[in-house]
Design a protein around this motif. Sequence first.
Motif, PDB file in Angstrom:
ATOM      1  N   GLU A  18       0.828  -1.205   0.000  1.00  0.00           N
ATOM      2  CA  GLU A  18       0.000   0.000   0.000  1.00  0.00           C
ATOM      3  C   GLU A  18       0.860   1.252   0.000  1.00  0.00           C
ATOM      4  OE1 GLU A  18      -3.723  -2.024   2.458  1.00  0.00           O
ATOM      5  OE2 GLU A  18      -2.360  -0.595   3.425  1.00  0.00           O
ATOM      6  N   ALA A  19       1.948   1.237   0.774  1.00  0.00           N
ATOM      7  CA  ALA A  19       2.839   2.397   0.819  1.00  0.00           C
ATOM      8  C   ALA A  19       3.505   2.611  -0.539  1.00  0.00           C
ATOM      9  CB  ALA A  19       3.896   2.205   1.906  1.00  0.00           C
ATOM     10  N   GLU A  20       3.921   1.525  -1.180  1.00  0.00           N
ATOM     11  CA  GLU A  20       4.514   1.636  -2.509  1.00  0.00           C
ATOM     12  C   GLU A  20       3.506   2.173  -3.511  1.00  0.00           C
ATOM     13  OE1 GLU A  20       7.958  -1.793  -2.556  1.00  0.00           O
ATOM     14  OE2 GLU A  20       5.895  -2.379  -3.004  1.00  0.00           O
ATOM     15  N   ALA A  21       2.274   1.680  -3.434  1.00  0.00           N
ATOM     16  CA  ALA A  21       1.223   2.162  -4.340  1.00  0.00           C
ATOM     17  C   ALA A  21       0.954   3.646  -4.124  1.00  0.00           C
ATOM     18  CB  ALA A  21      -0.056   1.343  -4.136  1.00  0.00           C
ATOM     19  N   ALA A  22       0.981   4.077  -2.867  1.00  0.00           N
ATOM     20  CA  ALA A  22       0.758   5.492  -2.563  1.00  0.00           C
ATOM     21  C   ALA A  22       1.891   6.354  -3.121  1.00  0.00           C
ATOM     22  CB  ALA A  22       0.640   5.692  -1.051  1.00  0.00           C
ATOM     23  N   ALA A  23       3.122   5.858  -3.035  1.00  0.00           N
ATOM     24  CA  ALA A  23       4.261   6.602  -3.579  1.00  0.00           C
ATOM     25  C   ALA A  23       4.137   6.745  -5.092  1.00  0.00           C
ATOM     26  CB  ALA A  23       5.569   5.905  -3.209  1.00  0.00           C
ATOM     27  N   VAL A  24       3.761   5.653  -5.752  1.00  0.00           N
ATOM     28  CA  VAL A  24       3.607   5.687  -7.212  1.00  0.00           C
ATOM     29  C   VAL A  24       2.467   6.622  -7.604  1.00  0.00           C
ATOM     30  CG1 VAL A  24       3.012   4.320  -9.246  1.00  0.00           C
ATOM     31  CG2 VAL A  24       4.603   3.394  -7.544  1.00  0.00           C
ATOM     32  N   ALA A  25       1.349   6.556  -6.878  1.00  0.00           N
ATOM     33  CA  ALA A  25       0.201   7.405  -7.187  1.00  0.00           C
ATOM     34  C   ALA A  25       0.553   8.879  -7.030  1.00  0.00           C
ATOM     35  CB  ALA A  25      -0.981   7.040  -6.292  1.00  0.00           C
ATOM     36  N   ALA A  26       1.283   9.211  -5.965  1.00  0.00           N
ATOM     37  CA  ALA A  26       1.683  10.608  -5.742  1.00  0.00           C
ATOM     38  C   ALA A  26       2.647  11.064  -6.834  1.00  0.00           C
ATOM     39  CB  ALA A  26       2.320  10.759  -4.364  1.00  0.00           C
ATOM     40  N   TYR A  27       3.552  10.174  -7.230  1.00  0.00           N
ATOM     41  CA  TYR A  27       4.480  10.480  -8.326  1.00  0.00           C
ATOM     42  C   TYR A  27       3.711  10.783  -9.604  1.00  0.00           C
ATOM     43  CZ  TYR A  27       7.735   9.356 -12.143  1.00  0.00           C
ATOM     44  OH  TYR A  27       8.467   9.376 -13.303  1.00  0.00           O
ATOM     45  N   GLU A  28       2.752   9.940  -9.910  1.00  0.00           N
ATOM     46  CA  GLU A  28       1.990  10.108 -11.148  1.00  0.00           C
ATOM     47  C   GLU A  28       1.155  11.382 -11.141  1.00  0.00           C
ATOM     48  OE1 GLU A  28      -0.175   6.473 -11.387  1.00  0.00           O
ATOM     49  OE2 GLU A  28       1.467   5.369 -12.357  1.00  0.00           O
ATOM     50  N   SER A  29       0.681  11.783  -9.953  1.00  0.00           N
ATOM     51  CA  SER A  29      -0.147  12.984  -9.855  1.00  0.00           C
ATOM     52  C   SER A  29       0.687  14.260  -9.776  1.00  0.00           C
ATOM     53  CB  SER A  29      -1.061  12.895  -8.628  1.00  0.00           C
ATOM     54  OG  SER A  29      -0.310  13.021  -7.428  1.00  0.00           O
ATOM     55  N   GLY A  30       1.998  14.109  -9.574  1.00  0.00           N
ATOM     56  CA  GLY A  30       2.867  15.272  -9.464  1.00  0.00           C
ATOM     57  C   GLY A  30       2.908  15.884  -8.073  1.00  0.00           C
ATOM     58  N   ASP A  31       2.370  15.181  -7.079  1.00  0.00           N
ATOM     59  CA  ASP A  31       2.380  15.675  -5.696  1.00  0.00           C
ATOM     60  C   ASP A  31       3.678  15.219  -5.028  1.00  0.00           C
ATOM     61  OD1 ASP A  31       1.978  16.330  -3.038  1.00  0.00           O
ATOM     62  OD2 ASP A  31      -0.130  15.724  -3.017  1.00  0.00           O
TER      63      ASP A  31
END
Length: 221
Positions: A18-31
């Motif tokens: 879940e933490a890895e998925a959150a990191a990837v999602a934030a990366y993709e969103s530019g946050d």
Amino acid sequence: LALGSWGAEEETMLSLGEAEAAAVAAYESGDVRAMVESCVEVELLCANRDQPYAYAAIHMLGYLILGDLDFARFLWKRATTRAKEDPEFAQAWEIGKLLWQGKYGEGQELLERVQWGTNGPVACVRLAEVLRDKMRARTATLVTQGYQKIAVDEAAQLLALGREAAAEQLRPMGWQMSADGQWLVADEERAAEAQENGLAHKVATLEALVGRVQGMQMPRS
């Protein structure tokens, strides 16, 4: 981390995922800030499980984008030997050390020379481009606040750009090229603003950028 049962181990794995998925999602969103916060979670979970931390490079670049040089230094100091063997992580920290010294021009030059990875869900090249733009914007702001007139060659050195590109970078902020093409001159409004914002302090900061300030302590590698 002591695990009392297979179920507890599975829960930890899910938390890591879940933490890895959150990191990837934030990366993709530019946050970038959210990405860094998720990277911290991934780093802790990997350390608890004695697993390699694969997000160190984007973690470091995130700190540099945010201007959190102290956090960047501590990330490098606590990194494992294996993590430090990642060339992108190591190069990102070399840039961080230059920024720590106030050598923005040299930091930007190194940033441009590194062949950043383009593959994977969190490719470093995208963050490197964001960092490049941030570094130039910060330097341009310091020039605007600290100078009323600056040699084109010096502006180019600070921004790690060619002469014409440096002039273009500063033009939207109220700067014009002199008739002889040797100077960039702020308009009257910008000059007054520079004085109001504390010209002496800003000039001292700019001097650090071009390496005129000596005796600054370097963080150990």
